[in-house]
Design an enzyme around this catalytic site. Sequence first.
Site, PDB file in Angstrom:
ATOM      1  N   ARG A   1       0.840  -1.211   0.000  1.00 49.54           N
ATOM      2  CA  ARG A   1       0.000   0.000   0.000  1.00 49.54           C
ATOM      3  C   ARG A   1       0.873   1.258   0.000  1.00 49.54           C
ATOM      4  NH1 ARG A   1      -4.354   0.310   4.565  1.00 49.54           N
ATOM      5  NH2 ARG A   1      -4.911   2.128   3.349  1.00 49.54           N
TER       6      ARG A   1
ATOM      7  N   THR B   1       1.513  10.684  13.781  1.00 50.00           N
ATOM      8  CA  THR B   1       0.888   9.449  13.281  1.00 50.00           C
ATOM      9  C   THR B   1       0.700   8.402  14.392  1.00 50.00           C
ATOM     10  OG1 THR B   1       3.102   8.778  12.560  1.00 50.00           O
ATOM     11  CG2 THR B   1       1.622   9.662  10.877  1.00 50.00           C
ATOM     12  N   PRO B   2      -0.265   7.468  14.185  1.00 48.16           N
ATOM     13  CA  PRO B   2      -0.581   6.441  15.185  1.00 48.16           C
ATOM     14  C   PRO B   2       0.184   5.140  14.925  1.00 48.16           C
ATOM     15  CG  PRO B   2      -2.244   6.386  13.482  1.00 48.16           C
ATOM     16  CD  PRO B   2      -1.218   7.412  13.048  1.00 48.16           C
ATOM     17  N   PHE B   3      -0.156   4.109  15.696  1.00 50.87           N
ATOM     18  CA  PHE B   3       0.627   2.865  15.635  1.00 50.87           C
ATOM     19  C   PHE B   3       0.111   1.828  14.638  1.00 50.87           C
ATOM     20  CE2 PHE B   3      -2.731   1.729  18.690  1.00 50.87           C
ATOM     21  CZ  PHE B   3      -3.124   0.506  18.187  1.00 50.87           C
TER      22      PHE B   3
ATOM     23  N   LYS C   1       6.279  13.366  13.706  1.00 51.89           N
ATOM     24  CA  LYS C   1       6.515  12.626  14.942  1.00 51.89           C
ATOM     25  C   LYS C   1       5.678  11.346  14.882  1.00 51.89           C
ATOM     26  CE  LYS C   1       4.432  12.572  18.813  1.00 51.89           C
ATOM     27  NZ  LYS C   1       4.473  11.097  18.915  1.00 51.89           N
TER      28      LYS C   1
ATOM     29  N   GLU D   1      -7.661  13.142  11.248  1.00 53.13           N
ATOM     30  CA  GLU D   1      -8.264  11.854  10.867  1.00 53.13           C
ATOM     31  C   GLU D   1      -8.346  11.025  12.135  1.00 53.13           C
ATOM     32  OE1 GLU D   1      -9.568  11.394   8.056  1.00 53.13           O
ATOM     33  OE2 GLU D   1      -8.673  13.051   6.949  1.00 53.13           O
TER      34      GLU D   1
ATOM     35  N   ARG E   1      -7.796  -1.076  12.583  1.00 50.90           N
ATOM     36  CA  ARG E   1      -7.854  -0.112  11.484  1.00 50.90           C
ATOM     37  C   ARG E   1      -8.941   0.879  11.873  1.00 50.90           C
ATOM     38  NH1 ARG E   1      -8.503  -2.651   5.651  1.00 50.90           N
ATOM     39  NH2 ARG E   1      -7.689  -0.596   5.103  1.00 50.90           N
ATOM     40  N   CYS E   2      -8.732   2.148  11.527  1.00 54.60           N
ATOM     41  CA  CYS E   2      -9.787   3.105  11.856  1.00 54.60           C
ATOM     42  C   CYS E   2     -11.076   2.679  11.175  1.00 54.60           C
ATOM     43  CB  CYS E   2      -9.384   4.504  11.438  1.00 54.60           C
ATOM     44  SG  CYS E   2      -8.827   4.606   9.742  1.00 54.60           S
ATOM     45  N   THR E   3     -10.950   1.999  10.016  1.00 58.45           N
ATOM     46  CA  THR E   3     -12.134   1.564   9.272  1.00 58.45           C
ATOM     47  C   THR E   3     -12.428   0.076   9.470  1.00 58.45           C
ATOM     48  OG1 THR E   3     -10.687   1.255   7.396  1.00 58.45           O
ATOM     49  CG2 THR E   3     -11.991   3.294   7.425  1.00 58.45           C
TER      50      THR E   3
ATOM     51  N   ARG F   1     -10.717   1.342  -0.470  1.00 64.08           N
ATOM     52  CA  ARG F   1     -10.427   2.617  -1.135  1.00 64.08           C
ATOM     53  C   ARG F   1      -9.156   2.463  -1.950  1.00 64.08           C
ATOM     54  NH1 ARG F   1      -6.848   6.395   2.697  1.00 64.08           N
ATOM     55  NH2 ARG F   1      -6.294   4.944   4.335  1.00 64.08           N
TER      56      ARG F   1
HETATM   57  P1  NAD Z   1      -3.368   8.047  19.796  1.00 63.84           P
HETATM   58  O1  NAD Z   1      -4.378   9.105  19.570  1.00 63.84           O
HETATM   59  O2  NAD Z   1      -3.196   7.473  21.149  1.00 63.84           O
HETATM   60  O3  NAD Z   1      -1.897   8.570  19.359  1.00 63.84           O
HETATM   61  C1  NAD Z   1      -1.680   9.112  18.090  1.00 63.84           C
HETATM   62  C2  NAD Z   1      -0.446  10.007  18.107  1.00 63.84           C
HETATM   63  O4  NAD Z   1      -0.670  11.127  18.945  1.00 63.84           O
HETATM   64  C3  NAD Z   1       0.826   9.350  18.618  1.00 63.84           C
HETATM   65  O5  NAD Z   1       1.892   9.713  17.777  1.00 63.84           O
HETATM   66  C4  NAD Z   1       1.006   9.971  19.999  1.00 63.84           C
HETATM   67  O6  NAD Z   1       2.343  10.021  20.429  1.00 63.84           O
HETATM   68  C5  NAD Z   1       0.496  11.364  19.732  1.00 63.84           C
HETATM   69  N1  NAD Z   1       0.138  12.149  20.919  1.00 63.84           N
HETATM   70  C6  NAD Z   1      -0.022  11.728  22.210  1.00 63.84           C
HETATM   71  N2  NAD Z   1      -0.379  12.765  22.992  1.00 63.84           N
HETATM   72  C7  NAD Z   1      -0.456  13.852  22.191  1.00 63.84           C
HETATM   73  C8  NAD Z   1      -0.796  15.213  22.407  1.00 63.84           C
HETATM   74  N3  NAD Z   1      -1.137  15.685  23.622  1.00 63.84           N
HETATM   75  N4  NAD Z   1      -0.783  16.060  21.359  1.00 63.84           N
HETATM   76  C9  NAD Z   1      -0.460  15.612  20.129  1.00 63.84           C
HETATM   77  N5  NAD Z   1      -0.139  14.335  19.851  1.00 63.84           N
HETATM   78  C10 NAD Z   1      -0.134  13.465  20.873  1.00 63.84           C
HETATM   79  O7  NAD Z   1      -3.741   6.926  18.713  1.00 63.84           O
HETATM   80  P2  NAD Z   1      -3.158   5.453  18.575  1.00 63.84           P
HETATM   81  O8  NAD Z   1      -3.593   4.668  19.767  1.00 63.84           O
HETATM   82  O9  NAD Z   1      -1.727   5.497  18.191  1.00 63.84           O
HETATM   83  O10 NAD Z   1      -3.970   4.978  17.261  1.00 63.84           O
HETATM   84  C11 NAD Z   1      -5.252   4.451  17.311  1.00 63.84           C
HETATM   85  C12 NAD Z   1      -6.298   5.507  16.994  1.00 63.84           C
HETATM   86  O11 NAD Z   1      -6.043   6.123  15.737  1.00 63.84           O
HETATM   87  C13 NAD Z   1      -7.686   4.891  16.872  1.00 63.84           C
HETATM   88  O12 NAD Z   1      -8.621   5.693  17.526  1.00 63.84           O
HETATM   89  C14 NAD Z   1      -7.920   4.890  15.371  1.00 63.84           C
HETATM   90  O13 NAD Z   1      -9.269   4.847  15.002  1.00 63.84           O
HETATM   91  C15 NAD Z   1      -7.234   6.131  14.950  1.00 63.84           C
HETATM   92  N6  NAD Z   1      -6.926   6.113  13.507  1.00 63.84           N
HETATM   93  C16 NAD Z   1      -7.637   6.932  12.657  1.00 63.84           C
HETATM   94  C17 NAD Z   1      -7.405   6.877  11.282  1.00 63.84           C
HETATM   95  C18 NAD Z   1      -8.165   7.752  10.306  1.00 63.84           C
HETATM   96  O14 NAD Z   1      -7.689   7.933   9.194  1.00 63.84           O
HETATM   97  N7  NAD Z   1      -9.314   8.295  10.660  1.00 63.84           N
HETATM   98  C19 NAD Z   1      -6.448   5.999  10.786  1.00 63.84           C
HETATM   99  C20 NAD Z   1      -5.756   5.186  11.684  1.00 63.84           C
HETATM  100  C21 NAD Z   1      -5.994   5.261  13.046  1.00 63.84           C
END
Ligand code: NAD
Length: 485
Positions: free
Chosen positions: A111, A159-161, A185, A258, A291-293, A447
Amino acid sequence: MLSELNKLKDGVPLHQKMRVGGKLIGNDRVIEVRNPYSGKLVGTIPKATVGDIREAFGMARRYKSKLTRFERSNIMLRASELLRANADAISDLITAESGLCKKDTLYEVGRACDVFVFAANQALVDDGQVFSCDLTPHGKQRKVYTMKEPLLGAISAITPFNHPLNQVAHKVAPSIATNNRMVLKPTEKTPFSALLLADILYEAGLPPEMFSVVTGDPKEIADEMLTNADIDLVTFTGGVPIGKYIAGKAVYKRQVLELGGNDPIIVMEDADIEEAATLAVSGSYKNSGQRCTAIKRMIVHQAVADEFVDKLVAKTRAIKFGNPMDVNNDMGTVIDERAAKEFEAKVKDAERCGAKLLYGNERDGAVYSPTVLDHVPADCMLVAQETFGPVSPVIRCTDISDAIRISNSTPYGLSSSVCTNRMDYITRFIRELELGSVNVREVPGYRLELTPFGGIKDSGLGYKEGVLEAMKSFSNTKTYSLPWL
Ligand code: NAD
């Protein structure tokens, strides 16, 4: 880092530094990243200071890229080739840091390649507009033109994990395509894929000033990533609570958020139940349900619910899970033991509310089994909130109005899957579901990396991602007029 990936296979941890405008920056304050399956040390990353973050944004703002469209396109094509050529080793790295299984991480590398190919093609397209001005009685013999320009300041990306490589690709590729400068970051849970991608882009010819990767403890550095004066735009993918925090903190900066989802698959009485159950299983368990979706609610018409649930349980039993490095497994771990324990507790709570557990809810460390529940009340915690794991909760509905009401009853509005062939149902779903996407007879996550993607309500502000939309967000439109027809 690419050359070090072999060592990881032999159990040698990666000790990485930040990439800031071509410099490797580190210190002796580090964060350890452990393999969620084995508990072994994958490596360490530095904890940036606020000073490091300021330096990264200052450098990014000062740098003005002179790359032509042709050069940007070539860099991204080269990056996609490097990713493809090293797909197996890169997927091993993602698997080590996230616990996602090899099937999922090989797919993820593919991807990310697509993202760069689409962005490379899109970089060649000039989307300027031309308006003749002699259109009204008070018009003039002139023309108004528009052109896209990169932002004056830098882009801050967080970005998230759950897709450690592809989420980063979706931030940086549109940034390169539009000649911007980005400081990213990644999450401290899975930071290595982002650092590796930076190296791959530099090797492909990207000026390092155009993409820096900083790492650290969000408690120390997140606010600087949101408020630094050199930032023009914050692009964030992650959960709702942090997304809303950002919305309040990054004042007078463009924001692309997102956020989380609670996507349904809706199965109507005329649906092909075999197909619906296959989609349900793939939408619920791919990427360990993270996955968010991912499908997080299964809203099924009561007339076909028994048949659907039988097939769902049979197909769930066939899911192989456990060691993420075993190429035969369909699921590895979830991100950590804490997350697995949270799913366990939410499933128990749903049972207390009247749901029937039909399969799963077993846990061993961060390994969490695929799990099926029937007769789940639409308002219990398991389905009213986002459950970011491999759980399939079936909610029975009475008719289409009931299905739409249940679907719209949570604060989320990301995507959906609708299983029916009736046009009257399809048109109602497309019009009445309060969310960003409706996929008829496909999983909510379907998508292209190019197409507009993103949610409304608590899932986002309605600004979409996908290469094309992100390029629009990352650009300023300059309007100019000339005195010729
Ligand atoms: P999270 O919100 O816990 O963390 C995301 C990022 O935010 C990490 O890099 C973290 O270090 C950072 N962060 C932590 N505290 C912060 C602060 N105070 N200010 C700014 N950044 C900060 O998310 P996660 O657990 O890594 O990922 C899972 C979540 O992401 C789920 O809710 C999922 O649905 C969502 N997600 C959404 C999409 C989308 O496109 N809509 C895609 C993938 C994941």
